[in-house]
Write a protein that holds these residues in place. Structure first.
Motif, PDB file in Angstrom:
ATOM      1  N   ALA A  47       0.817  -1.211   0.000  1.00 49.56           N
ATOM      2  CA  ALA A  47       0.000   0.000   0.000  1.00 49.56           C
ATOM      3  C   ALA A  47       0.853   1.264   0.000  1.00 49.56           C
ATOM      4  N   HIS A  48       1.806   1.358   0.920  1.00 49.36           N
ATOM      5  CA  HIS A  48       2.562   2.621   0.947  1.00 49.36           C
ATOM      6  C   HIS A  48       3.489   2.728  -0.257  1.00 49.36           C
ATOM      7  N   SER A  49       3.823   1.598  -0.871  1.00 48.70           N
ATOM      8  CA  SER A  49       4.713   1.655  -2.029  1.00 48.70           C
ATOM      9  C   SER A  49       4.031   2.243  -3.253  1.00 48.70           C
ATOM     10  N   LEU A  50       2.743   1.995  -3.398  1.00 47.26           N
ATOM     11  CA  LEU A  50       2.055   2.483  -4.596  1.00 47.26           C
ATOM     12  C   LEU A  50       1.114   3.647  -4.301  1.00 47.26           C
ATOM     13  N   ASP A  51       0.702   3.796  -3.054  1.00 40.14           N
ATOM     14  CA  ASP A  51      -0.281   4.828  -2.750  1.00 40.14           C
ATOM     15  C   ASP A  51      -0.229   5.114  -1.246  1.00 40.14           C
ATOM     16  N   HIS A  52       0.538   6.132  -0.911  1.00 41.27           N
ATOM     17  CA  HIS A  52       0.789   6.406   0.498  1.00 41.27           C
ATOM     18  C   HIS A  52      -0.499   6.699   1.280  1.00 41.27           C
TER      19      HIS A  52
END
Ligand code: SF4
Ligand code: SF4
Lengths: 290, 191
Positions: A47-52
């Motif tokens: 999740a944080h890798s593609l959309d924080h």
């Protein structure tokens, strides 16, 4: 003591023994756990890798569920989940305006002041080493153990506010209280690459192996883990790593909760040691711990 | 005698991407001292195409296309080590997240497609079930990268230990989760 419990996705499958022993140790210490109602995945690295913002939103929902269940404090045994939950709690405290949209989407106010702790943190903060020592029935005498913290349990310090990110000591002290001999080694807070275990195993193997080598060189007979991802990488992938001077790695990677259970007098079977890939039986027998 | 010279003030010529990072994330790369502590401590700098310190320099220089195609965006472990080492408090993994998200949305030249795929599969699992099922995710990933035997020996070990589960609990109230995906990711796309 009452606290909400966030088990995390791996507890259904890959880390059943950690889930079981975490609950066991808590009940032994009279920590009353209530599983967070209808929790969702913390989003992990994806999740944080593609959309924080998505990562924040998922964890704001989790924290809101904690509140809804009447709790102000949540504990998780997974360092990955801990990091994501705590980051969300941190952002709520420091930048609530940025999260206003998330709270609108969730149709609930931002869950303020929810305390997020890792299980190791809760134990060392709530129980003095003397109290732990008093509970020990079978001291782990002689066992040379490498306390492994990994990356996300203590970092970044401004968010986790737990132990020293460069030279953590809390688990070493705990192991000592259980009677074991924690070794001094330099990779205790390095990253094992476990996040890439499935997607890019070459990296996970390279970083994992460096940790095994460091522990072995320091004379450790077992590595003690506090995170299902680290444990799975160091234990499950060990067979695929080739030591620099030939042979095979054969170093058990045990959860700290399993060792606590052992010292508190629980049996081998109850502590689910058999679920580990590298069997610690021989090692524990050597010190008459079974 | 020590020569004096005018210090080049980075903020006087802030690049567009440096400005966006400052405005969107509140991180001012002009504060980077180029000390290299981030790179020195980085868990995987040796495997990066550009080291963390150099990535910050690329931001200062406004090398936007280069930044979006960095291999390091995908092999950074988000281990947070550089965050604690940086004397200027520059949160490099947060910048990595930001650039990676933009590379992902722009469908730009991504070198580690497999890692991107893995994240996508994981997110779709969360979107549909609220939680991850490790077993199903690994199967989907192997199908996606067209290698049915990826992680086979590892998978076999887990299977023998009874750790691979085909059914695992999900979040019941999935209606509260799905909107988070849709609207927030749209917003991020415009970032
Ligand atoms: S977060 Fe990424 S850049 Fe920073 S130390 Fe870890 S791997 Fe290196
Ligand atoms: S540690 Fe911080 S100040 Fe030093 S080079 Fe890296 S980003 Fe710049």
């Amino acid at each position: 003591m009452n606290v909400a419990f966030y088990p995390g996705c791996s507890h259904h499958g890959l880390a059943q023994e950690y889930d079981h022993t975490s609950r066991l140790i808590c009940s032994h210490l009279a920590v009353n756990l209530t599983e967070v109602e209808d929790w969702n995945c913390c989003g992990a690295t994806a999740a944080h890798s593609l959309d924080h913002d998505l990562s924040l939103a998922l964890n704001v929902r989790n924290l809101a569920q904690v509140k809804r269940g009447g709790h102000d404090s949540v504990v998780t045994p997974c360092s990955g989940c801990f990091s994501r939950l705590k980051t969300a709690a941190h952002e709520i405290r420091h930048d609530p305006d940025r999260l206003a949209e998330i709270s609108r989407k969730l149709e609930c106010p931002l869950p303020e002041n929810v305390e997020v702790r890792h299980l190791l943190q809760l134990i060392v903060e709530e129980y003095s080493l003397d109290r732990i020592r008093a509970l020990v029935k079978k001291p782990l005498c002689g066992l040379k153990a490498a306390a492994y913290y990994g990356c996300l349990l203590t970092r970044p310090a401004a968010v986790t506010r737990f132990d020293d990110p460069e030279q953590p000591r809390s688990m070493d002290n705990l192991l000592q209280a259980l009677g074991a001999e924690p070794v001094t080694w330099s990779y205790k807070a390095e990253c094992c690459g476990g996040g890439f275990n499935a997607s890019e195993p070459v990296i996970a193997l390279e970083l994992g192996q460096a940790i095994l080598d460091s522990a072995k060189n320091a004379g450790a007979e077992a590595i003690i883990a506090a995170c299902p991802l680290c444990q799975m990488n160091l234990d499950g992938r060990q067979g695929e790593m080739t030591p620099p001077f030939g042979g095979k790695y054969d170093i058990p990677v045990v959860y700290f909760t399993q060792l606590m259970g052992l010292a508190f007098g629980y049996a081998w079977r109850e502590l689910r040691f058999k679920k580990l890939i590298v069997n610690p039986r021989k090692l524990l027998e050597k010190y008459c711990l079974l | 005698m020590i020569e004096t010279y005018a210090i080049r003030r980075p903020e006087a010529q802030e690049s567009p991407i440096a400005r966006q990072i400052r405005e969107d994330l509140g991180i001012d790369v002009a504060r980077c001292l180029e000390c290299g502590k981030c790179t020195g401590g980085c868990s995987y700098a040796a495997g990066f195409d550009y080291t963390p310190r150099k990535i910050i320099q690329l931001v200062k220089l406004g090398e936007f296309d280069k930044l979006l195609s960095l291999d390091a965006l995908w092999t950074c472990l988000s281990c947070q080590l550089c965050v604690d080492r940086c004397p200027s408090g520059i949160n490099i993994p947060r910048i990595m997240d930001y650039l990676r998200a933009r590379a992902h949305r722009a469908n730009s030249n991504i070198t580690h497609k497999n890692i991107e795929k893995f994240y996508e599969i994981m997110l779709s699992d969360i979107k549909n079930r609220g939680r991850i099922s490790e077993t199903i995710m690994m199967i989907k990933y192997n199908l996606a990268i067209k290698n049915l035997f990826a992680n086979a020996s590892f998978g076999k070990k887990l299977f023998l230990k009874g750790k691979l589960k085909f059914f695992s609990p999900r979040t019941h109230n999935i209606k509260t989760i799905q909107p988070l995906f849709r609207r927030l990711s749209e917003k991020d796309g415009q970032a």
